[in-house]
Design a protein around this motif. Structure first.
Motif, PDB file in Angstrom:
ATOM      1  N   ARG A  41      50.131  78.631 -12.324  1.00 34.96           N
ATOM      2  CA  ARG A  41      49.666  79.958 -11.919  1.00 34.96           C
ATOM      3  C   ARG A  41      48.560  79.863 -10.880  1.00 34.96           C
ATOM      4  O   ARG A  41      48.566  80.579  -9.874  1.00 34.96           O
ATOM      5  CB  ARG A  41      49.179  80.722 -13.151  1.00 34.96           C
ATOM      6  CG  ARG A  41      48.664  82.126 -12.866  1.00 34.96           C
ATOM      7  CD  ARG A  41      49.728  82.980 -12.235  1.00 34.96           C
ATOM      8  NE  ARG A  41      49.243  84.329 -12.013  1.00 34.96           N
ATOM      9  CZ  ARG A  41      49.711  85.158 -11.112  1.00 34.96           C
ATOM     10  NH1 ARG A  41      50.711  84.767 -10.327  1.00 34.96           N
ATOM     11  NH2 ARG A  41      49.237  86.368 -10.977  1.00 34.96           N
ATOM     12  N   LEU A  42      47.603  78.956 -11.103  1.00 35.99           N
ATOM     13  CA  LEU A  42      46.496  78.815 -10.157  1.00 35.99           C
ATOM     14  C   LEU A  42      46.961  78.240  -8.831  1.00 35.99           C
ATOM     15  O   LEU A  42      46.441  78.600  -7.770  1.00 35.99           O
ATOM     16  CB  LEU A  42      45.400  77.936 -10.766  1.00 35.99           C
ATOM     17  CG  LEU A  42      44.663  78.548 -11.959  1.00 35.99           C
ATOM     18  CD1 LEU A  42      43.685  77.564 -12.549  1.00 35.99           C
ATOM     19  CD2 LEU A  42      43.951  79.817 -11.551  1.00 35.99           C
ATOM     20  N   LEU A  45      48.350  81.100  -6.937  1.00 33.65           N
ATOM     21  CA  LEU A  45      47.277  81.938  -6.405  1.00 33.65           C
ATOM     22  C   LEU A  45      46.602  81.291  -5.208  1.00 33.65           C
ATOM     23  O   LEU A  45      46.245  81.962  -4.237  1.00 33.65           O
ATOM     24  CB  LEU A  45      46.234  82.200  -7.507  1.00 33.65           C
ATOM     25  CG  LEU A  45      46.675  83.105  -8.656  1.00 33.65           C
ATOM     26  CD1 LEU A  45      45.578  83.189  -9.699  1.00 33.65           C
ATOM     27  CD2 LEU A  45      47.014  84.493  -8.144  1.00 33.65           C
ATOM     28  N   GLU A  46      46.407  79.973  -5.270  1.00 32.86           N
ATOM     29  CA  GLU A  46      45.775  79.277  -4.158  1.00 32.86           C
ATOM     30  C   GLU A  46      46.617  79.379  -2.890  1.00 32.86           C
ATOM     31  O   GLU A  46      46.099  79.610  -1.799  1.00 32.86           O
ATOM     32  CB  GLU A  46      45.548  77.810  -4.528  1.00 32.86           C
ATOM     33  CG  GLU A  46      44.779  77.029  -3.486  1.00 32.86           C
ATOM     34  CD  GLU A  46      44.549  75.598  -3.913  1.00 32.86           C
ATOM     35  OE1 GLU A  46      44.010  74.825  -3.100  1.00 32.86           O
ATOM     36  OE2 GLU A  46      44.922  75.253  -5.050  1.00 32.86           O
ATOM     37  N   ASN A  49      46.334  83.051  -1.627  1.00 26.56           N
ATOM     38  CA  ASN A  49      45.051  83.349  -1.008  1.00 26.56           C
ATOM     39  C   ASN A  49      44.885  82.638   0.324  1.00 26.56           C
ATOM     40  O   ASN A  49      44.296  83.172   1.256  1.00 26.56           O
ATOM     41  CB  ASN A  49      43.909  82.962  -1.952  1.00 26.56           C
ATOM     42  CG  ASN A  49      43.823  83.889  -3.139  1.00 26.56           C
ATOM     43  OD1 ASN A  49      44.357  84.988  -3.117  1.00 26.56           O
ATOM     44  ND2 ASN A  49      43.168  83.427  -4.198  1.00 26.56           N
ATOM     45  N   THR A 207      43.634  88.949  -9.383  1.00 23.68           N
ATOM     46  CA  THR A 207      44.070  87.554  -9.243  1.00 23.68           C
ATOM     47  C   THR A 207      42.908  86.664  -8.811  1.00 23.68           C
ATOM     48  O   THR A 207      42.852  85.489  -9.176  1.00 23.68           O
ATOM     49  CB  THR A 207      45.213  87.445  -8.230  1.00 23.68           C
ATOM     50  OG1 THR A 207      44.846  88.093  -7.008  1.00 23.68           O
ATOM     51  CG2 THR A 207      46.480  88.067  -8.767  1.00 23.68           C
ATOM     52  N   GLY A 208      41.962  87.214  -8.048  1.00 24.14           N
ATOM     53  CA  GLY A 208      40.753  86.456  -7.726  1.00 24.14           C
ATOM     54  C   GLY A 208      39.928  86.166  -8.963  1.00 24.14           C
ATOM     55  O   GLY A 208      39.338  85.081  -9.098  1.00 24.14           O
ATOM     56  N   GLU A 211      41.528  83.288 -10.740  1.00 21.13           N
ATOM     57  CA  GLU A 211      41.262  82.022 -10.059  1.00 21.13           C
ATOM     58  C   GLU A 211      39.874  81.501 -10.385  1.00 21.13           C
ATOM     59  O   GLU A 211      39.667  80.298 -10.538  1.00 21.13           O
ATOM     60  CB  GLU A 211      41.419  82.208  -8.552  1.00 21.13           C
ATOM     61  CG  GLU A 211      41.334  80.904  -7.770  1.00 21.13           C
ATOM     62  CD  GLU A 211      41.558  81.117  -6.290  1.00 21.13           C
ATOM     63  OE1 GLU A 211      41.535  80.128  -5.546  1.00 21.13           O
ATOM     64  OE2 GLU A 211      41.755  82.272  -5.877  1.00 21.13           O
ATOM     65  N   ARG A 212      38.900  82.401 -10.523  1.00 19.50           N
ATOM     66  CA  ARG A 212      37.539  81.982 -10.855  1.00 19.50           C
ATOM     67  C   ARG A 212      37.383  81.654 -12.335  1.00 19.50           C
ATOM     68  O   ARG A 212      36.610  80.771 -12.698  1.00 19.50           O
ATOM     69  CB  ARG A 212      36.535  83.077 -10.473  1.00 19.50           C
ATOM     70  CG  ARG A 212      36.394  83.332  -8.986  1.00 19.50           C
ATOM     71  CD  ARG A 212      35.188  84.222  -8.714  1.00 19.50           C
ATOM     72  NE  ARG A 212      35.262  85.482  -9.421  1.00 19.50           N
ATOM     73  CZ  ARG A 212      35.851  86.585  -8.958  1.00 19.50           C
ATOM     74  NH1 ARG A 212      36.435  86.572  -7.767  1.00 19.50           N
ATOM     75  NH2 ARG A 212      35.862  87.691  -9.660  1.00 19.50           N
ATOM     76  N   PRO A 214      39.950  80.733 -15.067  1.00 13.21           N
ATOM     77  CA  PRO A 214      41.334  80.477 -15.473  1.00 13.21           C
ATOM     78  C   PRO A 214      41.467  80.290 -16.980  1.00 13.21           C
ATOM     79  O   PRO A 214      41.466  79.172 -17.493  1.00 13.21           O
ATOM     80  CB  PRO A 214      41.685  79.194 -14.709  1.00 13.21           C
ATOM     81  CG  PRO A 214      40.376  78.498 -14.535  1.00 13.21           C
ATOM     82  CD  PRO A 214      39.339  79.557 -14.428  1.00 13.21           C
TER      83      PRO A 214
END
Length: 324
Positions: A41-42, A45-46, A49, A207-208, A211-212, A214
């Motif tokens: 998932r991360l 997101l990376e 972004n 989603t941010g 990410e910060r 998790p």
């Protein structure tokens, strides 16, 4: 000792190894599955972004306070990763400040090690020790911050539920949580509210947040919000159910820590026992310790023993750590 006896002992050893594996694999398997889910998932997101060239509001504000040279240095590849690790750990240091501090301390320790032992191995250990210490310190702060965040999350969801029932918009409930909850959750939701006001996009702001921070609880919250916004449904009811699940999960983790306290205590005893024996030997038979410290062979034994202890501590920490 006869060959039959050796064969019997070898078979007993293999049985113990296989039995240990059979005991530990079921415990560690959920951890691997959950870690893989979060990593996938991360990673997604990376990529998202990076494609959209998003920078967090907090990061942009800190970069604006730097000079152009320091800003260029702070946004370089390696320092960008260090800055993100500092942000996750809740530190207010800049990445270049931390790297400069680690380099200075490493050089001082290397010079001191060469002056004391005149060995390249000790110099190498002195160069690596500050970076490893900083890494474990940031990791420890990050896990403490994550644990406190998950502990505060059910109360924040109660505030969100009451706000939505009172007629507040979703963005207003985020602002309400940021004002009423302490750090670290209050600060994270304040960043989410700033992202919503800046980008006018709730999905990117949430989603941010994932990410910060998790965590599985955060992923469940963000999934509930995404599903409600895309397909409809009763968000208040979903949040109410999610609050019960998170509280039960937190209670279960507390019970698990209580039940596994004996194993953690045994691990600490195994780790600290060599140091206690060293102190006892220094008091009772100091000649042995002098021989161990002053001679070349003794220092080599200390080095090999230190390496073996580091491997043992790493292995014990993985055995006693149960993550659900």
């Amino acid at each position: 000792m006869t060959s039959n006896t050796l064969i019997f002992l070898a078979l007993v050893g293999l049985a113990v190894v296989f039995l240990s594996l059979a005991m530990f694999v079921p415990v560690t398997q959920p951890k691997l599955n959950r870690s893989a889910l979060l990593k996938r998932r991360l990673a997604a997101l990376e990529v998202e972004n990076r494609a959209q060239q998003q920078v967090s509001i907090y990061r942009t504000k800190r970069l604006d306070a730097l000079s152009p040279l320091l800003r260029r240095l702070e946004t370089s590849g390696l320092l960008e990763r260090v800055a993100f690790a500092l942000e996750l750990a809740g530190s207010r240091l800049y990445a270049y400040q931390l790297v400069l501090l680690v380099v200075v301390v490493s050089l001082l320790l290397a010079v001191l090690s060469w002056w004391l032992w005149h060995g390249w191995f000790m110099v190498l250990m002195a160069l690596l020790l500050p970076a490893l210490a900083v890494h474990f310190k940031l990791k420890r702060n990050y896990y403490q911050r994550l644990s406190l965040y998950e502990q505060q999350l059910p109360e924040a969801l109660d505030i969100m539920k009451r706000g939505l029932q009172a007629g507040y918009s979703f963005a207003d409930t985020i602002k309400l949580i940021s004002e009423q909850m302490p750090n670290p959750l209050g600060r994270e939701f304040a960043l989410v509210f700033a992202d919503i006001n800046y980008r006018k996009d709730i999905r990117k702001a949430m989603t941010g947040l994932l990410e910060r921070v998790p965590s599985v609880s955060n992923m469940a919250l963000i999934s509930a919000v995404q599903v409600q916004r895309e397909t409809g449904g009763n968000l208040v009811e979903n949040i109410d159910k999610l609050t019960v699940i998170i509280r039960d999960r937190f209670k279960f983790n507390r019970q698990l820590k209580t039940l596994s306290a004996e194993g953690r205590m045994s691990g600490w005893i195994l780790v600290l026992l060599p140091f206690a024996l060293f102190a006892v030997m220094y008091v009772t038979t100091p000649d042995y310790i002098t021989e161990l410290v002053t001679t070349k062979e003794g220092r080599q034994l200390l080095i090999y023993g230190g390496i073996a202890m580091m491997l043992g501590i790493w292995w014990i920490s993985h055995i006693i750590k149960i993550e659900v």
